[in-house]
Structures are given as structure tokens and as C-alpha cells.
Design a protein around this motif. Structure first.
Motif, PDB file in Angstrom:
ATOM      1  N   SER A   1       0.835  -1.204   0.000  1.00 44.44           N
ATOM      2  CA  SER A   1       0.000   0.000   0.000  1.00 44.44           C
ATOM      3  C   SER A   1       0.863   1.244   0.000  1.00 44.44           C
ATOM      4  N   ARG A   2       0.197   2.357  -0.324  1.00 44.18           N
ATOM      5  CA  ARG A   2       0.839   3.666  -0.300  1.00 44.18           C
ATOM      6  C   ARG A   2      -0.001   4.616   0.533  1.00 44.18           C
ATOM      7  N   PRO A   3       0.627   5.498   1.296  1.00 48.97           N
ATOM      8  CA  PRO A   3      -0.151   6.449   2.098  1.00 48.97           C
ATOM      9  C   PRO A   3      -0.730   7.563   1.238  1.00 48.97           C
ATOM     10  N   VAL A   4      -2.021   7.796   1.376  1.00 49.44           N
ATOM     11  CA  VAL A   4      -2.721   8.877   0.675  1.00 49.44           C
ATOM     12  C   VAL A   4      -3.535   9.629   1.715  1.00 49.44           C
ATOM     13  N   GLN A   5      -3.113  10.850   2.034  1.00 49.59           N
ATOM     14  CA  GLN A   5      -3.752  11.671   3.060  1.00 49.59           C
ATOM     15  C   GLN A   5      -3.931  10.880   4.354  1.00 49.59           C
ATOM     16  N   GLY A   6      -2.863  10.163   4.737  1.00 50.20           N
ATOM     17  CA  GLY A   6      -2.850   9.457   6.002  1.00 50.20           C
ATOM     18  C   GLY A   6      -3.550   8.119   6.004  1.00 50.20           C
ATOM     19  N   ARG A   7      -3.929   7.577   4.847  1.00 48.61           N
ATOM     20  CA  ARG A   7      -4.609   6.287   4.771  1.00 48.61           C
ATOM     21  C   ARG A   7      -3.867   5.370   3.810  1.00 48.61           C
ATOM     22  N   CYS A   8      -3.737   4.106   4.198  1.00 45.35           N
ATOM     23  CA  CYS A   8      -3.038   3.125   3.364  1.00 45.35           C
ATOM     24  C   CYS A   8      -3.966   2.650   2.250  1.00 45.35           C
ATOM     25  N   VAL A   9      -3.603   2.959   1.015  1.00 46.66           N
ATOM     26  CA  VAL A   9      -4.379   2.553  -0.154  1.00 46.66           C
ATOM     27  C   VAL A   9      -3.604   1.461  -0.878  1.00 46.66           C
ATOM     28  N   PRO A  10      -4.171   0.257  -1.024  1.00 46.16           N
ATOM     29  CA  PRO A  10      -3.465  -0.819  -1.735  1.00 46.16           C
ATOM     30  C   PRO A  10      -3.113  -0.417  -3.158  1.00 46.16           C
ATOM     31  N   THR A  11      -1.941  -0.820  -3.600  1.00 51.00           N
ATOM     32  CA  THR A  11      -1.468  -0.475  -4.944  1.00 51.00           C
ATOM     33  C   THR A  11      -1.956  -1.464  -5.997  1.00 51.00           C
ATOM     34  N   VAL A  12      -2.881  -2.337  -5.636  1.00 48.51           N
ATOM     35  CA  VAL A  12      -3.448  -3.266  -6.609  1.00 48.51           C
ATOM     36  C   VAL A  12      -4.146  -2.465  -7.711  1.00 48.51           C
ATOM     37  N   GLY A  13      -3.824  -2.772  -8.960  1.00 48.02           N
ATOM     38  CA  GLY A  13      -4.376  -2.019 -10.076  1.00 48.02           C
ATOM     39  C   GLY A  13      -3.436  -0.966 -10.593  1.00 48.02           C
ATOM     40  N   LEU A  14      -2.372  -0.676  -9.850  1.00 56.58           N
ATOM     41  CA  LEU A  14      -1.383   0.298 -10.296  1.00 56.58           C
ATOM     42  C   LEU A  14      -0.241  -0.403 -11.028  1.00 56.58           C
ATOM     43  N   VAL A  15      -0.542  -1.482 -11.664  1.00 50.51           N
ATOM     44  CA  VAL A  15       0.466  -2.272 -12.358  1.00 50.51           C
ATOM     45  C   VAL A  15       0.111  -2.347 -13.830  1.00 50.51           C
ATOM     46  N   GLY A  16       1.075  -2.671 -14.638  1.00 51.73           N
ATOM     47  CA  GLY A  16       0.845  -2.821 -16.065  1.00 51.73           C
ATOM     48  C   GLY A  16       0.099  -4.110 -16.358  1.00 51.73           C
TER      49      GLY A  16
ATOM     50  N   LEU B   1      -6.328   3.171 -11.412  1.00 51.65           N
ATOM     51  CA  LEU B   1      -6.113   4.113 -10.320  1.00 51.65           C
ATOM     52  C   LEU B   1      -4.781   4.787 -10.558  1.00 51.65           C
ATOM     53  N   PRO B   2      -4.724   6.092 -10.546  1.00 49.30           N
ATOM     54  CA  PRO B   2      -3.458   6.779 -10.779  1.00 49.30           C
ATOM     55  C   PRO B   2      -2.503   6.558  -9.630  1.00 49.30           C
ATOM     56  N   PRO B   3      -1.211   6.639  -9.866  1.00 45.82           N
ATOM     57  CA  PRO B   3      -0.228   6.445  -8.796  1.00 45.82           C
ATOM     58  C   PRO B   3      -0.210   7.628  -7.853  1.00 45.82           C
ATOM     59  N   VAL B   4      -1.016   7.569  -6.811  1.00 45.28           N
ATOM     60  CA  VAL B   4      -1.110   8.679  -5.868  1.00 45.28           C
ATOM     61  C   VAL B   4       0.026   8.576  -4.860  1.00 45.28           C
ATOM     62  N   ILE B   5       0.803   9.618  -4.782  1.00 48.70           N
ATOM     63  CA  ILE B   5       1.945   9.628  -3.874  1.00 48.70           C
ATOM     64  C   ILE B   5       1.726  10.629  -2.742  1.00 48.70           C
ATOM     65  N   THR B   6       1.220  11.806  -3.062  1.00 47.53           N
ATOM     66  CA  THR B   6       1.023  12.839  -2.051  1.00 47.53           C
ATOM     67  C   THR B   6      -0.417  13.300  -2.087  1.00 47.53           C
ATOM     68  N   SER B   7      -0.771  14.105  -1.106  1.00 49.78           N
ATOM     69  CA  SER B   7      -2.141  14.599  -1.032  1.00 49.78           C
ATOM     70  C   SER B   7      -2.453  15.583  -2.144  1.00 49.78           C
ATOM     71  N   LEU B   8      -1.430  16.212  -2.715  1.00 50.39           N
ATOM     72  CA  LEU B   8      -1.668  17.153  -3.799  1.00 50.39           C
ATOM     73  C   LEU B   8      -1.862  16.455  -5.141  1.00 50.39           C
ATOM     74  N   SER B   9      -1.511  15.178  -5.235  1.00 46.60           N
ATOM     75  CA  SER B   9      -1.560  14.500  -6.520  1.00 46.60           C
ATOM     76  C   SER B   9      -2.980  14.270  -7.004  1.00 46.60           C
ATOM     77  N   SER B  10      -3.967  14.250  -6.080  1.00 48.12           N
ATOM     78  CA  SER B  10      -5.337  14.034  -6.511  1.00 48.12           C
ATOM     79  C   SER B  10      -5.805  15.147  -7.437  1.00 48.12           C
ATOM     80  N   TYR B  11      -5.298  16.362  -7.241  1.00 46.06           N
ATOM     81  CA  TYR B  11      -5.619  17.444  -8.150  1.00 46.06           C
ATOM     82  C   TYR B  11      -4.760  17.369  -9.415  1.00 46.06           C
ATOM     83  N   TRP B  12      -3.535  16.890  -9.248  1.00 46.30           N
ATOM     84  CA  TRP B  12      -2.627  16.824 -10.388  1.00 46.30           C
ATOM     85  C   TRP B  12      -3.112  15.836 -11.429  1.00 46.30           C
ATOM     86  N   ILE B  13      -3.717  14.728 -11.016  1.00 51.95           N
ATOM     87  CA  ILE B  13      -4.151  13.705 -11.963  1.00 51.95           C
ATOM     88  C   ILE B  13      -5.649  13.802 -12.258  1.00 51.95           C
ATOM     89  N   ASN B  14      -6.319  14.808 -11.752  1.00 53.35           N
ATOM     90  CA  ASN B  14      -7.735  15.002 -12.050  1.00 53.35           C
ATOM     91  C   ASN B  14      -7.873  15.746 -13.372  1.00 53.35           C
TER      92      ASN B  14
END
Length: 515
Positions: free
Chosen positions: A194-209, A332-345
Motif C-alpha cells: 500500500s501507499r499512504p494517501v492523506q494518512g490512509r493506506c491505499v493498496p497499490t493493486v491495479g497500479l500495475v501494467g 487508479l493513478p499512482p497517488v503519492i502525495t495529497s496534492l496529486s489528486s488534483y494533479w491527476i484530475n
């Protein structure tokens, strides 16, 4: 009647006699015809005399009233309130609610006994399948962890060395069997990278080729939930979407304040860069005002057009990526930081492109229509730069003005963060039974699913073994919302007051030096 005759005859309440005054009036008349489109004044005007030859006189209109007192009293009242109501926000608010998530027991991650555990982990996201994000209340335990899982793990593999950090209230040296810990919901039945997104662990399943999708599915089929069922990809995907919806359900102001807490240094660095660029531009204008201004005017539209084209290209790229996600199971886009949700929107880029295009069009039309006035303005700037060159200390005044504005904004944001967290946590019932025996005091009936509850009283009176009263969300106080409006309006007022006051001071200093 010409202006020279009006001045000679005392028009506007001032009388001039003699050849010296007549010559002065004739010179004023020539200059007024040169720069004014309305050489003939309005005879009914009885206001301030706009021209004086010889001695300086001040003629006031008796019909005018001094209304600035009301504005000053209103501003003093608002300013005193702005200094007083932070006492309420500082005593009731807790900005930690913006910085860190809350576990199932209502404890804030990263604080108190949970220091060093700022991230929230959901045990089994498949249990969130079918639950609307607006309703919330996912029945799976939510615990605070130091970091998100990085590898695949299932309870069939036995205990791992780092499993304790993902369990709930597991004391050191606990020797209970892993199957019992999983059944009692003290430990998760499986872990996913998982990766942290705004303090929550989001599984990276689906973020693969697509070449790795098959291997991920094989790992999913080898895992089992706490109920002993195979981990289904469909349910996991819906759980991930539920988690992302929970994150997106937060208000824009809350997301902004959350980002500001962690990225305040970017704002400070941007301010310093803007200040340096402003001082550099001021020095360049002082050296070569005409060339600098024309360069800015010529380069402004192309830069705006380039920004609009880039934004629209990003919008098209993200739109095509979401419509054709390369045969991946989910996108699901590769979300790394809390600002990325706007970057990939994609909508963010569409709005930016449209705004930049509209601004470019407006600026181009204004430049064409007011081209002659732009040339006159540039000449005035050249003359003003000559006066500024005689007063080097004026160049430092924008620095003082900028620091004052920053202090106002910092104070306002601090108050806003505390006001946003003036409220109380809300708990709701999950996994309710139809044979519940605990009565809800608010409705007078038995507790049902998603009813608001008190965790202490509910745990003592419930007759359902699986029912839980878990943390749902933080409900802000209604008074805090009204004070937020007050805070926003006053900070805008004060920032522009400092801006206008600075302009008046610099203009007066330059005018006195030039005179």
C-alpha cells in the motif's frame, strides 16, 4: 466659457486677479485641452477646485459628509472580533483532526499513545464493498500504523516478524494463536502493498501494467479473508474505490488546510521567490522602464496561450488514459502525495485551460482597444521611475508591505485551521443484528445499522455479539462555519488595505520628491 475665463472669474469659489494669474490659467487651459477629452466643465459642479495657481487653497463642498467614521468603526469592530474569537477556536479546535486520520475507537493517529503511528490501515477492504462513502461505517477494524505494508502476506503463512505493528492493541509477548487473533479482529487476515494517501493506506493493486495483472490475480486467489473466504478481486476493487471516495469526500477547504500543514515550506518558498522577482522587476524598470514594460506586454499573451494548450493537452491525455486503461483490471493513478489528486484530475486541467484561454482573450482585446492609453501609461511609468531613482529607500517599502501581508495571512490560516476542527466526533453502528436489544435514546427504538451511537454506552447495552459502535466522521460546529466567513472576509479586507496603503505612501513620497 473657457477654463481660463472660469479661473479668472473665480469659478468654483476661487478668484484670481492680475496678469500672472491669467497667464497661469491660460497655461492650464492648454494642458487640459491636450490631455482631457472634456474641456468644458459642468457649471453645476460645486465640489473641490481641481486647479490652483499661486497659493494653495482647499475648497470643500458643504453638501458632502464625512462617512469614513462609519467605515472605521466597522473595521475596528471586525478587527477586535478577529482578535477575540480565536480564543474560542483555540480552546475548542484541534488541528490534528486535519493532519491525521482517526481509528475505529476515535483516537487520532500520531498523537498520545499512538505517537509514531500517523497512518490508518483498514484490515479488510472487501467488507466496505457496497457501502456508500457518504454513509460510511465500514465494519472492518481500522488501526493506526507506523507505515503501510510493503509486501503480500496472508495468515496462512503464519506470524511474521513485523505483524505486531499492524495489529490492534496487541501487547508485547502475546502468545495467542494467529487464527484466534484474526477471528477476534485483533490482527488482519492478509496484507497488501500500500501507499499512504492523506494518512490512509491505499493498496497499490491495479497500479500495475497489464503484463503484471495475471501475477497479481494469482496472489489474490491465494489469500483468504477473516471469514475464510477467498479474497475476490471485485470486492477488493470496490473497497479501494470506497476508500478513495472517503478521501475525496473531504471538503476542499479541509484538503487545502491538510496540504498546508505539510507543505507550508513550499508556500513560504514561493513567497520569497515572488518577492525576489518583484524587487528584480522593480530594479529593471528603474533602469529601462520602456523596454521592460513592452517586453512583459509582448510575452504575456504567448505564455498564457502556451499554458492553456498544455492544460488542454493534459486533459486530453488523462481522458484517453481513463477510457483506455491498457486492459488493466482497474485504473487508479499512482497517488503519492495529497496534492496529486488534483494533479491527476482531468477536470483540474480542463478548468485551468479554459481560465487561461479566457484570460488570454480578455488581455488581447484590452491591449488592442486601449493601445494608445497603454503607451501613455508606459510614459508615465518612465517618469515615475526617474522619481523613484532619487529615492532608493522606496524600493524597500514593498518588502515591509509583503511581510505585513504574510503575517495577516498566516494568522488567518492558523485561526481557520482551529475553526475547522471545532466540533465533536460522530460514531455510528456497524454490523447491527435484527435481534438487537439496545434502545437508541434519540429514536426510542432498537439500534439499527448506521445509527448514531455512544461507544461507551453502546458496548455495555448491546446484545449483538458482532455489532460495533465505530468512529464515522468529525462533525464541525455551526458557529465555526460562520466564523470562517468572518475570518475570510476580514483577511481579504486587511490584505487589500495594506496593499492600498502602501501604494498611497509610495505615491505621496514620489509626488513630494518630484514636486
Amino acid at each position: 466659457m473657457k477654463r481660463s475665463e472660469m479661473v479668472r472669474e473665480g469659478y468654483g469659489g476661487v478668484t484670481k486677479n492680475g496678469s500672472e494669474e491669467a497667464e497661469c490659467a491660460d497655461n492650464y487651459s492648454d494642458q487640459s485641452h491636450k490631455y482631457s477629452d472634456d474641456p468644458e466643465p459642468d457649471p453645476s459642479h460645486t465640489g473641490l477646485n481641481v486647479y490652483e495657481c499661486g497659493a494653495s487653497q482647499k475648497v470643500l463642498d458643504e453638501t458632502r459628509s464625512y462617512t469614513d467614521v462609519i467605515c472605521k468603526l466597522l473595521m475596528i469592530f471586525c478587527f477586535l472580533g478577529w482578535l477575540c474569537f480565536p480564543l474560542y477556536s483555540f480552546s475548542k479546535g484541534n488541528p490534528a483532526h486535519l493532519m491525521y486520520p482517526t481509528n475505529s475507537e476515535g483516537q487520532i493517529c500520531g498523537l498520545g499513545n499512538l505517537t509514531g503511528k500517523p497512518t490508518l490501515l483498514y484490515f479488510d477492504l472487501t467488507q466496505c464493498d457496497g457501502i456508500p462513502a457518504a454513509v460510511g461505517g465500514c465494519p472492518t477494524p481500522q488501526v493506526c500504523v507506523a507505515e503501510c505494508p510493503k509486501t503480500y502476506w496472508t495468515s496462512a503463512q503464519g506470524k511474521s516478524s513485523d505483524l505486531d505493528q499492524f495489529c490492534n492493541n496487541l501487547s508485547t509477548g502475546t502468545n495467542y494463536p494467529l487464527s484466534q487473533l484474526v477471528a477476534e479482529k485483533a490482527c488482519p487476515a492478509y496484507l497488501l502493498p500500500s501507499r499512504p494517501v492523506q494518512g490512509r493506506c491505499v493498496p497499490t493493486v491495479g497500479l500495475v501494467g497489464k503484463e503484471e495483472t495475471g501475477r497479481v490475480k494469482d496472489k489474490m486467489n491465494a489469500m483468504k479473508t477473516a471469514d475464510g473466504e477467498v479474497l475476490h478481486m471485485d470486492s477488493l476493487v470496490q473497497g479501494i474505490k470506497y476508500l478513495m471516495d472517503i478521501i475525496d469526500a473531504r471538503g476542499h477547504s479541509e484538503k487545502l488546510l491538510f496540504s498546508l500543514v505539510f507543505y507550508w515550506w513550499i508556500v513560504l518558498l514561493s513567497f520569497l521567490l515572488a518577492l525576489i522577482m518583484s524587487l528584480t522587476c522593480t530594479v529593471l524598470i528603474n533602469l529601462a522602464a520602456k523596454y521592460v514594460m513592452w517586453t512583459n506586454i509582448v510575452l504575456c499573451p504567448p505564455i498564457l496561450v502556451a499554458g492553456a494548450l498544455y492544460s488542454l493537452m493534459r486533459y486530453r491525455q488523462l481522458s484517453s488514459a481513463q477510457e483506455n486503461p491498457n486492459q488493466d483490471y482497474i485504473y487508479l493513478p499512482p497517488v503519492i502525495t495529497s496534492l496529486s489528486s488534483y494533479w491527476i484530475n482531468k477536470n483540474t486541467w480542463l478548468v485551468c485551460g479554459v481560465i487561461l484561454a479566457v484570460i488570454t482573450l480578455i488581455i488581447s482585446i484590452l491591449l488592442v482597444y486601449f493601445f494608445s492609453r497603454v503607451k501613455l501609461a508606459i510614459k508615465l511609468i518612465e517618469e515615475a521611475s526617474k522619481a523613484v531613482s532619487l529615492m532608493k529607500t522606496v524600493l524597500l517599502f514593498p518588502l515591509v508591505q509583503g511581510v505585513a501581508q504574510v503575517l495577516i495571512i498566516v494568522w488567518s490560516l492558523t485561526v481557520s485551521m482551529f475553526l475547522a476542527t471545532t466540533g465533536a466526533p460522530e460514531y455510528r453502528v456497524v454490523d447491527a443484528c435484527s435481534s438487537e436489544t439496545c434502545i437508541n435514546p434519540d429514536t426510542g427504538q432498537m439500534f439499527s445499522l448506521h445509527d448514531v451511537c455512544d461507544p461507551q454506552t453502546f458496548a455495555e447495552c448491546t446484545g449483538c455479539p458482532r455489532a460495533q459502535c465505530v468512529y464515522h466522521k468529525f462533525v464541525p460546529a455551526s458557529l465555526g462555519s460562520w466564523l470562517q466567513v468572518w475570518n475570510l472576509g476580514l483577511v481579504v479586507w486587511l490584505v487589500w488595505l495594506v496593499q492600498s496603503s502602501g501604494g498611497l505612501v509610495v505615491s505621496a513620497a514620489v509626488a513630494r520628491m518630484a514636486g
